[in-house]
Design an enzyme around this catalytic site. Structure first.
Site, short mmCIF file in Angstrom:
data_model
loop_
_atom_site.label_atom_id
_atom_site.label_comp_id
_atom_site.label_asym_id
_atom_site.label_seq_id
_atom_site.Cartn_x
_atom_site.Cartn_y
_atom_site.Cartn_z
N ASN A 36 37.14 22.93 14.89
CA ASN A 36 38.31 23.61 14.34
C ASN A 36 39.38 22.61 13.91
O ASN A 36 40.53 22.99 13.65
CB ASN A 36 38.92 24.57 15.37
CG ASN A 36 38.04 25.78 15.60
OD1 ASN A 36 37.43 26.31 14.69
ND2 ASN A 36 37.98 26.23 16.84
N HIS A 122 41.22 38.76 18.56
CA HIS A 122 40.61 37.84 19.50
C HIS A 122 40.50 38.44 20.90
O HIS A 122 41.26 39.33 21.28
CB HIS A 122 41.44 36.55 19.56
CG HIS A 122 40.78 35.42 20.27
ND1 HIS A 122 41.04 35.14 21.59
CD2 HIS A 122 39.88 34.51 19.84
CE1 HIS A 122 40.33 34.09 21.96
NE2 HIS A 122 39.62 33.68 20.92
N GLU A 160 45.65 39.28 13.65
CA GLU A 160 45.53 37.85 13.41
C GLU A 160 45.93 37.55 11.97
O GLU A 160 45.77 38.39 11.08
CB GLU A 160 44.09 37.38 13.66
CG GLU A 160 43.65 37.51 15.11
CD GLU A 160 42.25 36.95 15.35
OE1 GLU A 160 41.89 35.94 14.71
OE2 GLU A 160 41.52 37.52 16.18
N SER A 164 39.38 34.91 13.28
CA SER A 164 38.63 33.76 13.78
C SER A 164 37.15 33.81 13.49
O SER A 164 36.52 32.76 13.35
CB SER A 164 38.85 33.62 15.29
OG SER A 164 38.46 34.80 15.97
N ASP A 189 48.98 36.62 15.61
CA ASP A 189 48.27 35.45 16.13
C ASP A 189 47.78 34.65 14.93
O ASP A 189 46.84 35.04 14.24
CB ASP A 189 47.10 35.91 17.00
CG ASP A 189 46.23 34.75 17.49
OD1 ASP A 189 46.53 33.59 17.13
OD2 ASP A 189 45.24 35.00 18.20
N HIS A 192 44.49 30.25 13.43
CA HIS A 192 43.67 29.61 12.40
C HIS A 192 44.40 29.45 11.07
O HIS A 192 43.81 28.97 10.10
CB HIS A 192 42.38 30.41 12.19
CG HIS A 192 41.48 30.40 13.38
ND1 HIS A 192 40.53 29.42 13.60
CD2 HIS A 192 41.39 31.24 14.45
CE1 HIS A 192 39.89 29.66 14.73
NE2 HIS A 192 40.40 30.76 15.27
N LYS A 221 43.69 23.41 16.85
CA LYS A 221 42.91 23.62 15.63
C LYS A 221 43.43 22.69 14.54
O LYS A 221 43.16 21.50 14.57
CB LYS A 221 42.92 25.10 15.27
CG LYS A 221 42.23 25.94 16.36
CD LYS A 221 42.18 27.40 16.06
CE LYS A 221 41.33 28.14 17.07
NZ LYS A 221 41.82 28.06 18.46
#
Length: 372
Positions: A36, A122, A160, A164, A189, A192, A221
């Site tokens: 990541n 997640h 998110e 992910s 969130d 990423h 990440k």
């Protein structure tokens, strides 16, 4: 036999049995698609130098929880930098993204509130909802209507920024409309997204900083280090300091780690960060074109997370195994991490992957497919 022992025996006899991969400094891969480290910052000389210098000053550990002896000046500097970067009043450091998400959802919501969550959030968010007091409902992926149309002021929505497992993004414009119409709070969130995309690497907040009331993200990440954060308003952050068990009863991250993160954030916000994001976007587009050219089953994603879907677990495992024998580390994602029938090889791209090596990879894919 206890419940967990029975589950373990069943798992051992199935294709879902998980095995840890031992990483060695001596292991050489043509390309590592499991990382990541989207901007290649884990090996950045300036970040490593900041870490080493802080070790000489502070030692290797924080020595205590943040409410006792574990909170140092470098932690405070990092929190202030994060708040300024992401346009929020305050920031708070956590040891992991799991702890940050779990802590927010078990601390800031009560039984009088409702929580609406995307179906693909997640596991840390799922656990936080299950362990918290708020009633929750989950809506189909990226389709909050009509479920969220029943929301009232004080309810929350959690999603998110970049998902992910699928790599696609949430619809922030739609969330902004829902927030304005129903007076809900939004938790985002962006593990990423932070660092990898947008102006100064602000991720999903680049054009929508006012949409999210609470933002969580990780440093492990795109920022290449480790740990996590929450950015939010004064009351939210102070409540986490006072009442969040994930924060209060954990040893604080080492000051040297905070120093390395601070150096990483400064690079991400700089012209060097822009250059690395430009290289990453170039590789994302190349990879997407190659998937499309071969008519492989995938999920439309503009992020560093790209997917190759398979009809069965066995097919995905077989292809990944074949690619690993040629020097390409590929991760197979299977149920229950992803829905049944959607086993995949999940590719994480980085800015530092040579385009020539990516071209060679696809030549290898073609040879392997021709033999299967």
């Amino acid at each position: 036999m206890s419940g967990y022992q029975q589950q373990l025996e069943e798992r051992k006899g199935s294709s879902l049995f998980r095995k840890r991969k031992i990483r060695s400094c001596d292991t050489q891969w043509q390309l590592d698609f499991s990382t990541n480290d989207y901007l290649g910052l884990s090996q950045h000389s300036g970040i490593k130098r900041a870490f080493k210098q802080a070790v000489d000053i502070w030692g290797v550990g924080s020595t205590g929880s943040p409410l006792l002896s574990g909170y140092s000046g470098i932690h405070q500097e990092l929190e202030e930098l994060l708040a300024d970067w992401l346009g929020k009043p305050r920031a708070l450091l956590f040891n992991s993204g799991f702890a940050a998400n779990h802590g927010v959802l078990t601390t800031l919501l009560d039984k009088q509130q409702r929580l609406f969550a995307d179906k693909l959030v997640h596991a840390s968010i799922i656990d936080g909802m299950q362990h918290g007091e708020a009633r929750f409902k989950r809506y189909p992926h990226n389709q909050p209507l009509p479920i969220v149309s029943k929301a009232i002021a004080g309810d929350w929505l959690v999603t998110e920024g970049v998902f992910s497992m699928d790599g696609d993004a949430c619809d922030l414009n739609q969330l902004a409309c829902l927030k304005q119409e129903h007076m809900i709070k939004i938790m985002l969130d962006d593990a990423h997204g932070i660092g990898a995309y947008g102006t100064e690497g602000k991720g999903s907040l680049t054009h929508a900083s006012s949409v999210a009331d609470v933002v969580t993200g990780t440093f492990g990440k795109a920022l290449g280090v480790g740990g996590a954060f929450v950015c939010a308003g004064d009351d939210e952050v102070e409540s986490l300091i006072q009442f969040c068990r994930d924060y209060i009863y954990s040893t604080a991250m080492p000051p040297a780690q905070a120093a390395a993160i601070k150096a990483s954030v400064e690079i991400v916000r700089s012209s060097e960060g822009d250059e690395r994001r430009g290289r990453l976007n170039e590789r994302i587009q190349y990879f997407r074109d190659e998937l499309k050219q071969r008519d492989l089953k995938t999920i439309d994603s503009g992020s560093a997370i790209q997917t190759w879907l398979f009809d069965s677990d066995e097919d995905a495992l077989n292809m990944a195994t074949q690619l690993q024998t040629h020097g390409y580390l590929c991760s197979v994602i299977r149920p229950p991490t992803v829905p049944w029938g959607s086993s995949r090889i999940r590719f994480s791209l980085t800015s530092e992957m040579p385009l020539s090596e990516l071209s060679t990879f696809w030549d290898t894919v073609d040879r392997v497919r021709s033999r299967l």
